[in-house]
Write an enzyme that holds these catalytic residues in place. Structure first.
Site, PDB file in Angstrom:
ATOM      1  N   LYS A  81      41.508  36.856  53.982  1.00 54.68           N
ATOM      2  CA  LYS A  81      42.326  37.412  52.893  1.00 54.68           C
ATOM      3  C   LYS A  81      41.454  38.039  51.808  1.00 54.68           C
ATOM      4  O   LYS A  81      41.676  39.181  51.395  1.00 54.68           O
ATOM      5  CB  LYS A  81      43.188  36.309  52.265  1.00 54.68           C
ATOM      6  CG  LYS A  81      43.808  36.702  50.935  1.00 54.68           C
ATOM      7  CD  LYS A  81      44.650  35.598  50.339  1.00 54.68           C
ATOM      8  CE  LYS A  81      44.012  34.742  49.297  1.00 54.68           C
ATOM      9  NZ  LYS A  81      43.827  35.273  47.964  1.00 54.68           N
ATOM     10  N   ASN A  82      40.467  37.257  51.337  1.00 54.44           N
ATOM     11  CA  ASN A  82      39.741  37.740  50.158  1.00 54.44           C
ATOM     12  C   ASN A  82      38.785  38.891  50.473  1.00 54.44           C
ATOM     13  O   ASN A  82      38.335  39.581  49.563  1.00 54.44           O
ATOM     14  CB  ASN A  82      39.040  36.582  49.452  1.00 54.44           C
ATOM     15  CG  ASN A  82      40.073  35.694  48.745  1.00 54.44           C
ATOM     16  OD1 ASN A  82      41.213  36.109  48.535  1.00 54.44           O
ATOM     17  ND2 ASN A  82      39.684  34.476  48.401  1.00 54.44           N
TER      18      ASN A  82
ATOM     19  N   ARG B 298      46.396  38.859  42.015  1.00 53.76           N
ATOM     20  CA  ARG B 298      45.070  38.802  41.400  1.00 53.76           C
ATOM     21  C   ARG B 298      44.206  39.985  41.854  1.00 53.76           C
ATOM     22  O   ARG B 298      43.549  40.645  41.069  1.00 53.76           O
ATOM     23  CB  ARG B 298      44.396  37.486  41.796  1.00 53.76           C
ATOM     24  CG  ARG B 298      43.148  37.198  41.005  1.00 53.76           C
ATOM     25  CD  ARG B 298      43.500  36.841  39.597  1.00 53.76           C
ATOM     26  NE  ARG B 298      42.370  36.899  38.686  1.00 53.76           N
ATOM     27  CZ  ARG B 298      42.512  36.991  37.381  1.00 53.76           C
ATOM     28  NH1 ARG B 298      43.705  37.066  36.829  1.00 53.76           N
ATOM     29  NH2 ARG B 298      41.465  37.033  36.597  1.00 53.76           N
TER      30      ARG B 298
ATOM     31  N   PRO C 259      39.696  34.909  32.831  1.00 54.75           N
ATOM     32  CA  PRO C 259      39.246  36.093  32.099  1.00 54.75           C
ATOM     33  C   PRO C 259      38.676  37.173  33.021  1.00 54.75           C
ATOM     34  O   PRO C 259      38.303  36.880  34.160  1.00 54.75           O
ATOM     35  CB  PRO C 259      38.145  35.552  31.179  1.00 54.75           C
ATOM     36  CG  PRO C 259      37.665  34.307  31.829  1.00 54.75           C
ATOM     37  CD  PRO C 259      38.785  33.760  32.661  1.00 54.75           C
ATOM     38  N   ILE C 260      38.618  38.408  32.510  1.00 51.56           N
ATOM     39  CA  ILE C 260      37.973  39.487  33.277  1.00 51.56           C
ATOM     40  C   ILE C 260      36.851  40.132  32.449  1.00 51.56           C
ATOM     41  O   ILE C 260      36.501  41.283  32.663  1.00 51.56           O
ATOM     42  CB  ILE C 260      38.986  40.552  33.780  1.00 51.56           C
ATOM     43  CG1 ILE C 260      39.770  41.184  32.623  1.00 51.56           C
ATOM     44  CG2 ILE C 260      39.927  39.987  34.818  1.00 51.56           C
ATOM     45  CD1 ILE C 260      40.467  42.485  33.034  1.00 51.56           C
ATOM     46  N   ASP C 261      36.310  39.346  31.508  1.00 52.11           N
ATOM     47  CA  ASP C 261      35.271  39.907  30.626  1.00 52.11           C
ATOM     48  C   ASP C 261      34.048  40.407  31.401  1.00 52.11           C
ATOM     49  O   ASP C 261      33.419  41.403  31.004  1.00 52.11           O
ATOM     50  CB  ASP C 261      34.839  38.861  29.578  1.00 52.11           C
ATOM     51  CG  ASP C 261      34.367  37.575  30.224  1.00 52.11           C
ATOM     52  OD1 ASP C 261      35.153  36.954  30.972  1.00 52.11           O
ATOM     53  OD2 ASP C 261      33.200  37.198  30.019  1.00 52.11           O
ATOM     54  N   GLN C 262      33.701  39.759  32.498  1.00 59.05           N
ATOM     55  CA  GLN C 262      32.515  40.190  33.258  1.00 59.05           C
ATOM     56  C   GLN C 262      32.764  41.500  34.009  1.00 59.05           C
ATOM     57  O   GLN C 262      31.858  42.299  34.197  1.00 59.05           O
ATOM     58  CB  GLN C 262      32.055  39.100  34.228  1.00 59.05           C
ATOM     59  CG  GLN C 262      31.666  37.800  33.545  1.00 59.05           C
ATOM     60  CD  GLN C 262      30.562  38.006  32.516  1.00 59.05           C
ATOM     61  OE1 GLN C 262      29.484  38.516  32.816  1.00 59.05           O
ATOM     62  NE2 GLN C 262      30.844  37.626  31.277  1.00 59.05           N
TER      63      GLN C 262
HETATM   64  N1  EPU Z   1      35.153  34.251  35.150  1.00 60.05           N
HETATM   65  C1  EPU Z   1      34.857  34.601  33.868  1.00 60.05           C
HETATM   66  N2  EPU Z   1      34.877  35.943  33.542  1.00 60.05           N
HETATM   67  C2  EPU Z   1      35.182  36.902  34.451  1.00 60.05           C
HETATM   68  C3  EPU Z   1      35.477  36.527  35.774  1.00 60.05           C
HETATM   69  C4  EPU Z   1      35.459  35.176  36.097  1.00 60.05           C
HETATM   70  O1  EPU Z   1      34.589  33.748  33.010  1.00 60.05           O
HETATM   71  O2  EPU Z   1      35.169  38.077  34.090  1.00 60.05           O
HETATM   72  C5  EPU Z   1      35.126  32.820  35.531  1.00 60.05           C
HETATM   73  C6  EPU Z   1      36.491  32.307  35.997  1.00 60.05           C
HETATM   74  O3  EPU Z   1      37.289  31.905  34.918  1.00 60.05           O
HETATM   75  C7  EPU Z   1      36.101  31.175  36.924  1.00 60.05           C
HETATM   76  C8  EPU Z   1      34.773  31.657  37.530  1.00 60.05           C
HETATM   77  O4  EPU Z   1      34.291  32.690  36.664  1.00 60.05           O
HETATM   78  O5  EPU Z   1      35.862  30.018  36.164  1.00 60.05           O
HETATM   79  C9  EPU Z   1      34.881  32.233  38.936  1.00 60.05           C
HETATM   80  O6  EPU Z   1      35.866  33.253  38.987  1.00 60.05           O
HETATM   81  P1  EPU Z   1      35.795  34.445  40.054  1.00 60.05           P
HETATM   82  O7  EPU Z   1      35.781  35.722  39.306  1.00 60.05           O
HETATM   83  O8  EPU Z   1      34.702  34.170  41.014  1.00 60.05           O
HETATM   84  O9  EPU Z   1      37.194  34.301  40.781  1.00 60.05           O
HETATM   85  P2  EPU Z   1      38.164  35.450  41.272  1.00 60.05           P
HETATM   86  O10 EPU Z   1      37.367  36.617  41.722  1.00 60.05           O
HETATM   87  O11 EPU Z   1      39.257  35.680  40.292  1.00 60.05           O
HETATM   88  C10 EPU Z   1      38.121  34.750  43.784  1.00 60.05           C
HETATM   89  C11 EPU Z   1      39.139  34.410  44.831  1.00 60.05           C
HETATM   90  C12 EPU Z   1      39.720  33.021  44.543  1.00 60.05           C
HETATM   91  C13 EPU Z   1      38.586  31.991  44.480  1.00 60.05           C
HETATM   92  C14 EPU Z   1      37.503  32.431  43.496  1.00 60.05           C
HETATM   93  C15 EPU Z   1      36.287  31.546  43.515  1.00 60.05           C
HETATM   94  C16 EPU Z   1      40.032  36.562  45.408  1.00 60.05           C
HETATM   95  C17 EPU Z   1      41.156  37.520  45.349  1.00 60.05           C
HETATM   96  N3  EPU Z   1      40.204  35.393  44.786  1.00 60.05           N
HETATM   97  O12 EPU Z   1      38.801  34.753  42.552  1.00 60.05           O
HETATM   98  O13 EPU Z   1      40.543  32.730  45.646  1.00 60.05           O
HETATM   99  O14 EPU Z   1      39.092  30.745  44.064  1.00 60.05           O
HETATM  100  O15 EPU Z   1      37.078  33.774  43.816  1.00 60.05           O
HETATM  101  O16 EPU Z   1      35.747  31.476  44.793  1.00 60.05           O
HETATM  102  O17 EPU Z   1      39.009  36.831  46.030  1.00 60.05           O
HETATM  103  C18 EPU Z   1      42.394  31.871  46.774  1.00 60.05           C
HETATM  104  O18 EPU Z   1      42.078  32.572  47.746  1.00 60.05           O
HETATM  105  O19 EPU Z   1      43.275  30.971  46.824  1.00 60.05           O
HETATM  106  C19 EPU Z   1      41.735  32.083  45.490  1.00 60.05           C
HETATM  107  C20 EPU Z   1      42.225  31.677  44.357  1.00 60.05           C
END
Ligand code: EPU
Length: 445
Positions: A42-43, A113, A143-146
């Site tokens: 999926k991801n 997401r 957040p999406i700050d990064q």
């Molecule tokens: N974070 C920040 N700032 C940002 C982005 C993230 O502080 O700009 C923090 C988040 O709050 C979190 C950590 O960094 O504490 C990791 O977040 P990440 O960005 O890695 O997560 P994501 O990209 O939103 C993806 C998967 C999730 C999975 C996470 C971690 C997708 C679509 N989603 O989310 O998958 O839990 O990586 O591996 O790829 C799932 O499939 O059920 C799912 C939730």
């Protein structure tokens, strides 16, 4: 009809999903036995589909999972002008030649997401993008700050107005970008925006998940120049054009595979999980072995043979190659049957234990203290009506139902359909007593 889908019912693809939603009814205490084939990741798929926007022409993508998130994403991309053809069960052809809009503000975007990948892809293609703020499972603040830091480093102006992220740049120029937190989404979004930027972008402290490598391979197959994906430094040399016209096969879903491995142990079963990359499963395999489970690895499959007794363990979830946060909820359920008290510490998300209250209705003895769950083992779970609070928690509820004595009814299963392809059918083939019943209120009038 569930609120989640009300706004989507304007394509055949999504209409189909509406008819198959409902509830899962499980009669527990059946050992899982046999073979199961894992679907495409999926991801990876939710990143690769938007990545096609950066190409010229069309590409064929194989091993695309038939899940609700992909159906929604296909719909969003079709509204942008893409032509998406289902070639067979898991192969699709995506033609992006007619995409001429950089505005993705359909209401369904806020439910998904992965819709945030449209920011990187549209910015990379048009140097402009307007995308509704992303939604997704609720694990506290997301957040999406990064992502924004990355876009700005490449030269984009970023504004957030009325729930939309508005990006624009005269030109995108490669830059060094250090991520303050390891983020899968930010790593992928920066790759998408940088792949056609001028010069070199380096992402430091990048995420290393298998789907990041898969996206890099997909982009490189189209002519991108990305090195280091899978390590914490990714180097992207911008190219002028990404060519379409090729086929790409998405990797198997590491989390789906892990869910079946855990389900096998939870039910004292013996299951061969096929079409996987065993290397991606190492952190789980190691934990299962620590629990005294027999795990046999083959080239592209893993056999999990449970023993009646399993040992307590302590788990901490971390970015890859650490133990995946997405397998945290199924692991919590499994540890309810371990000998002794186990702990799970959530190292990625602030608030990913909401589902524990549902498990307590089944008799689970779990205490959550901040980011740690303390799980008392040897607990007899009993069937109950429970709710899938999010995708992976939903899978955990199904596993709990299969472990429990008596009948469990899992509601809100559209969460599960978002990310697991035909979960109950695959489990039924392994011997589970699980069926889907339609919710009267879910039927389209
Ligand atoms: N974070 C920040 N700032 C940002 C982005 C993230 O502080 O700009 C923090 C988040 O709050 C979190 C950590 O960094 O504490 C990791 O977040 P990440 O960005 O890695 O997560 P994501 O990209 O939103 C993806 C998967 C999730 C999975 C996470 C971690 C997708 C679509 N989603 O989310 O998958 O839990 O990586 O591996 O790829 C799932 O499939 O059920 C799912 C939730």
């Amino acid at each position: 009809m569930p609120e989640y889908l009300q706004i989507y019912i304007f394509t055949k693809e999504l209409e189909r999903w509406c008819f198959i939603l409902g509830k899962l009814i499980i009669h527990g205490q059946k050992r899982l036995k046999g073979e199961v084939t894992v679907s495409g990741a999926k991801n990876a798929a939710v990143a690769i589909l938007p990545a096609t926007i950066l190409s010229e022409g069309s590409c064929v993508i194989e091993n695309v999972p038939d899940i609700l998130d992909i159906a929604i994403l296909k719909d969003i991309m079709t509204n942008l002008g893409a032509k998406i053809e289902n070639i067979n069960g898991s192969t699709i052809k995506v033609d992006v030649s007619d995409i001429n809009s950089y505005v993705a503000t359909d209401s369904q975007i806020s439910k998904l997401r992965a819709s945030y990948y449209l920011m990187g892809a549209l910015l990379g293609k048009f140097k402009k993008a307007v995308v509704t703020f992303p939604g997704g499972c609720d694990f506290g603040v997301r957040p999406i700050d990064q992502h924004i830091k990355g876009f700005e480093a490449l030269g984009a102006k970023v504004d957030i107005e009325h729930g939309k992220v508005i990006l624009s740049a005269n030109k995108l120029v490669g830059a060094p970008i250090y991520l303050d937190v390891v983020s899968v989404g930010a790593t992928i979004n920066i790759m998408l925006a940088a792949v056609k930027a001028e010069g070199i972008t380096t992402i430091e402290n990048a995420a290393k998940e298998p789907h990041i490598v898969d996206l890099a391979n997909f982009l490189n197959a189209m002519g991108a120049d990305i090195k280091g994906a899978g390590t914490d430094v990714i180097k992207i040399r911008g190219v002028k054009e990404l060519k379409g016209g090729h086929s790409y096969m998405i990797i198997p879903d590491q989390i789906e595979a892990g869910t079946f491995m855990i389900a096998a142990v939870a039910t004292r079963g013996d299951v061969l999980v096929k079409n996987i990359i065993p290397k991606h499963m190492e952190s789980l395999t190691a934990k299962l072995q620590e629990m005294n489970v027999k795990v046999e690895e083959f080239d592209d499959s893993i056999r999990v043979i449970s023993r009646d007794k399993i040992q307590k363990v302590n788990i901490k979830t971390l970015p890859y190659p650490g133990f995946p946060t997405d397998l945290q909820p199924p692991s919590t359920v499994l540890l309810c049957r371990a000998d002794g008290t186990s702990t799970i510490t959530e190292g990625v998300w602030d608030n990913r234990f909401q589902y524990v209250d549902e498990l307590k209705r089944m008799g689970a003895k779990i205490k959550v203290e901040g980011r740690m769950a303390v799980i008392e083992g040897s607990t007899r779970l009993s069937g109950a009506p429970i709710r899938a609070t999010d995708l992976r928690a939903g899978a955990a509820m199904v596993i709990a139902g299969m472990m429990a004595h008596g009948e469990t009814v899992v509601s809100n299963i559209e969460c599960i359909d978002r990310g697991y392809e035909r979960l109950e059918e695959k489990l039924r083939n392994l011997g589970a007593d699980i069926r889907r019943v339609a919710d009267e209120e879910d039927k389209i009038s």
